[in-house]
Design an enzyme around this catalytic site. Structure first.
Site, short mmCIF file in Angstrom:
data_model
loop_
_atom_site.label_atom_id
_atom_site.label_comp_id
_atom_site.label_asym_id
_atom_site.label_seq_id
_atom_site.Cartn_x
_atom_site.Cartn_y
_atom_site.Cartn_z
N GLU A 232 0.84 -1.21 0.00
CA GLU A 232 0.00 0.00 0.00
C GLU A 232 0.87 1.26 0.00
O GLU A 232 0.74 2.13 0.86
CB GLU A 232 -0.98 -0.01 1.18
N GLU B 143 -4.99 -8.47 -0.58
CA GLU B 143 -5.77 -8.33 0.66
C GLU B 143 -7.22 -8.17 0.26
O GLU B 143 -7.56 -7.29 -0.53
CB GLU B 143 -5.33 -7.09 1.46
#
Ligand code: AHR
Length: 530
Positions: free
Chosen positions: A212, A334
Site C-alpha cells: 500500500e 488483501e
C-alpha cells in the site's frame, strides 16, 4: 494528540469510503443489465460447457495473509509456555494444512513497511523489541521472524510470500534479505544464514515490493512509486533457477489511475500487481457489526461482494492494454470483510467474529476470482487467524474454525482445476432498493476428470431450484455437501464450535443427464459429478 499513524489511517479510510461509493454504483448498473426476475418456483437453468475449459484456476487464489497485527502471530499461530520460545500451535498447523493453504503473505500489511528483517533473526535474547505503530502501539520482541515464518511454511506445506520494506527501508536492506533467503553459495548473507542454523537456501520466489505504497507504505504518488518499484526490483537477482516473482503495490479498490500508471511505467518489470479491496457495511468511520446485523446489512454486504466481478473486469481491461498476453498476475493481496471489532477487544487488533454471511461473501468473491482466472492468479484473504475475516479464532488453548474456513475447505476442489465456462440465469435477490444476482457459481474439472460445481444462494429467504445441464461430458453420479444455518448470523463460538459446518447434501438428483438441485436459502452447495 493522536499519533501520526492514526492520521494516516484515517486518510486511507476516507479514500476507501469514496472509492466504495463509486464501486457500488458501477456494480448496480452491471447487475441490472445481467439479471432477469424469475418466478419463485421455476427452475433456473445452468449450463456447464465442459468441452470449453481453457483456464486453470490457480491454487494461489486460495492464499492466506498473516500480519504482525493483534493476536495473529503471537497468541494466534504461535504460542509459548511462560517466557519460553514461540512455537507454532499443532492444531492451527493441522487446520491450515487441511485447507491446502498454497501461500501465506507475511509480515504485512502496513507492518511490512515498518519491518527490519535483521531484528527477527539470530538468538532470541539478542533480538530487539520494536513498537508496532500501526496496530495499537504494542511492543513486540521479534520472537517470530524469518526462520520461524519459513518453518511454519514448511509445516503447512505452503509457499512463502514475503513483502519487503520500501516505506522505511532501503534497497540494500531488501537486497540483503533476498540474498539471506536465497543465495545457495558463499556470500555474506548466506554465511549469516548458516551461522543462524539454516545451511540451505529457502528458495523464496513470491516477493512484494512494499505494501500500500499509496497509503501506510509511504503515501507515494503512482509515478513516484513506479520509479521506486523499478529501482528496488533491479536489486533482486536470480540465483540459479530461483528467480524473483516481483509483485508491485497495486491500487486500492477502484483506483484505476494507479493501475494505469503502474502498468504503463513499470509493467515490464513486474510479475504481479497487488490489488486490495475490503468489504464492509456502513462507512469506514462507522462500520457495521459482525454478528448483530439486519437483512438490509446482509444485502449491503452481499451486493458489495457481487461487485467484485466488475472491479476485476475493469482492472483487467487496463492491464490488457499494456500486457495483452496476460503475463502479469492480478494479485488480490488483501480482501475480505471488515467489521467493528468484537466488544471488549482492542479496536486496533481487528478481532471480529465470522458468520454465515461472511462465508457466503467469501464464496461469491472466490467465484469472481475463479471467473477471472486468466488474470487473477493469486489472492490472500485478510487474515488467517484472529484478524478480520479469519479462518481460525483462538482463545487460550481453544480454537474454532469459522464458517469462512469451511468455504475454503469446500473450494479446495477448485485448486489448479480447469475452469469450465457456465451460462445461467442467476435469478435476482432484492431487498429494498438493492438487487443482485441470487446465485453465484464456479464449475471446474480436476486432474482426475471429476467435475466440481459450487453454488451459492445469497437470498436469505427463498430457495432456488437449479437445473444443471452438462455439455461435452457425461456424469453418472452426483454427491454433495452443504454449508448453511437457520439464521443469517449463525456462527461458531468456543462453546459451540460446530454450529456452522458442512453437512451431506441430498436434495440433488441426476436423471437423463440433467442434475436437479434445490438450493436452500442462504446456502453454499458443493457438488461432485463423476
Ligand atoms: O489487513 C489490515 C490492513 O489493511 C493491512 O495492514 C493494510 O495493508 C490494509 O490497509
Amino acid at each position: 494528540m493522536a499519533p501520526a499513524s492514526v492520521d494516516l489511517a484515517s486518510h486511507v479510510l476516507m479514500k476507501r469510503a469514496a472509492n466504495s461509493k463509486r464501486i457500488i454504483a458501477c456494480a448496480l448498473v452491471a447487475h441490472l443489465a445481467l439479471i432477469r426476475p424469475v418466478a419463485a418456483q421455476s427452475a433456473q437453468t445452468l449450463i456447464i460447457n465442459a468441452d470449453q475449459g481453457r483456464d486453470t484456476i490457480s491454487r494461489h487464489i486460495y492464499g492466506q495473509f498473516a500480519e504482525h497485527l493483534g493476536r495473529l502471530i503471537y497468541d494466534g499461530i504461535w504460542t509459548r509456555e511462560g517466557n519460553g520460545p514461540w512455537h507454532a500451535r499443532a492444531d492451527v498447523v493441522q487446520a491450515l494444512r487441511a485447507i491446502k493453504v498454497p501461500n501465506l503473505r507475511w509480515p504485512g500489511g502496513c507492518f511490512a513497511d515498518y519491518y527490519h528483517w535483521r531484528d527477527g533473526i539470530g538468538p532470541r535474547e539478542s533480538r530487539p523489541t520494536v513498537v508496532n505503530s500501526n496496530w495499537g502501539g504494542v511492543t513486540e520482541d521479534n520472537g517470530v521472524g524469518t526462520h520461524e515464518y519459513l518453518d511454519l511454511i514448511r509445516q503447512i506445506g505452503a509457499e512463502p510470500f514475503i513483502v519487503g520494506n520500501v516505506g522505511s527501508g532501503s534497497v540494500r536492506e531488501m537486497q540483503e534479505w533476498w540474498e539471506y533467503l536465497n543465495h545457495p553459495g558463499k556470500s555474506p548473507m548466506a554465511d549469516l544464514r548458516r551461522a543462524n542454523g539454516h545451511p540451505e537456501p529457502w528458495n523464496v520466489r513470491f516477493w512484494g515490493v512494499g505494501n500500500e505504497s499509496w497509503g501506510c507504505g509511504g503515501n507515494m504518488r503512482a509515478e513516484r512509486y513506479a520509479d521506486e518499484f523499478r529501482r528496488y526490483a533491479s536489486f533482486l537477482p536470480g540465483y540459479g533457477s530461483v528467480r524473483p516473482f516481483r509483485i508491485a503495490t497495486g491500487p486500492s479498490d477502484d483506483g484505476y489511475a494507479w493501475m494505469e500508471v503502474l502498468m504503463r511505467d513499470a509493467g515490464f518489470m513486474m510479475d504481479g500487481i497487488d490489488l486490495h479491496h475490503y468489504l464492509l457495511t456502513g462507512s469506514w468511520a462507522k462500520k457495521g457489526k459482525a454478528t448483530d446485523f439486519s437483512e438490509a446489512e446482509w444485502a449491503e454486504l452481499l451486493q458489495k461482494a457481487t461487485g467484485f466481478d466488475e472491479l476485476l473486469a475493469r482492472h483487467s481491461a487496463i492491464m490488457d492494454r499494456y500486457d495483452p498476453r496476460k503475463r502479469v498476475w492480478l494479485v488480490v493481496g488483501e480482501w475480505g470483510t471488515w467489521h467493528q471489532g468484537e466488544p471488549g477487544s482492542n479496536p486496533a487488533f481487528l478481532y471480529q467474529q465470522n458468520t454465515l454471511r461472511d462465508a457466503l461473501v467469501a464464496a461469491v468473491c472466490l467465484d469472481a476470482f475463479n471467473k477471472h482466472a486468466d488474470r487473477v492468479r493469486m489472492a490472500n484473504i485478510a487474515q488467517a487467524v484472529n484478524v478480520l475475516q479469519a479462518m481460525i479464532l483462538t482463545q487460550g488453548d481453544r480454537m474454532l474454525l469459522t464458517p469462512t474456513y469451511h468455504v475454503f475447505e469446500m473450494y479446495t476442489a477448485h485448486h489448479d482445476a480447469v475452469r469450465l465456462p457456465i451460462a445461467f440465469d442467476a435469478g435476482v435477490y432484492t431487498y429494498g432498493d438493492r438487487s443482485m444476482p441470487a446465485v453465484s457459481a464456479t464449475a471446474s474439472r480436476d486432474a482426475n476428470g471429476r467435475i466440481h460445481l459450487t453454488l451459492t444462494n445469497v437470498d436469505p429467504n427463498q430457495a432456488r431450484a437449479i437445473r444443471v445441464e452438462l455439455r461435452g461430458q457425461t456424469a453418472n453420479t452426483v454427491t454433495g455437501r452443504i454449508l448453511t444455518a437457520d439464521r443469517m448470523n449463525a456462527h461458531n463460538t468456543f462453546d459451540a464450535p460446530d454450529a456452522v459446518h458442512p453437512a451431506p447434501f441430498t436434495d440433488v438428483r441426476l436423471s437423463g443427464g440433467i442434475i436437479s438441485v434445490q438450493l436452500p436459502p442462504k446456502s453454499l452447495v458443493a457438488l461432485e459429478l463423476k
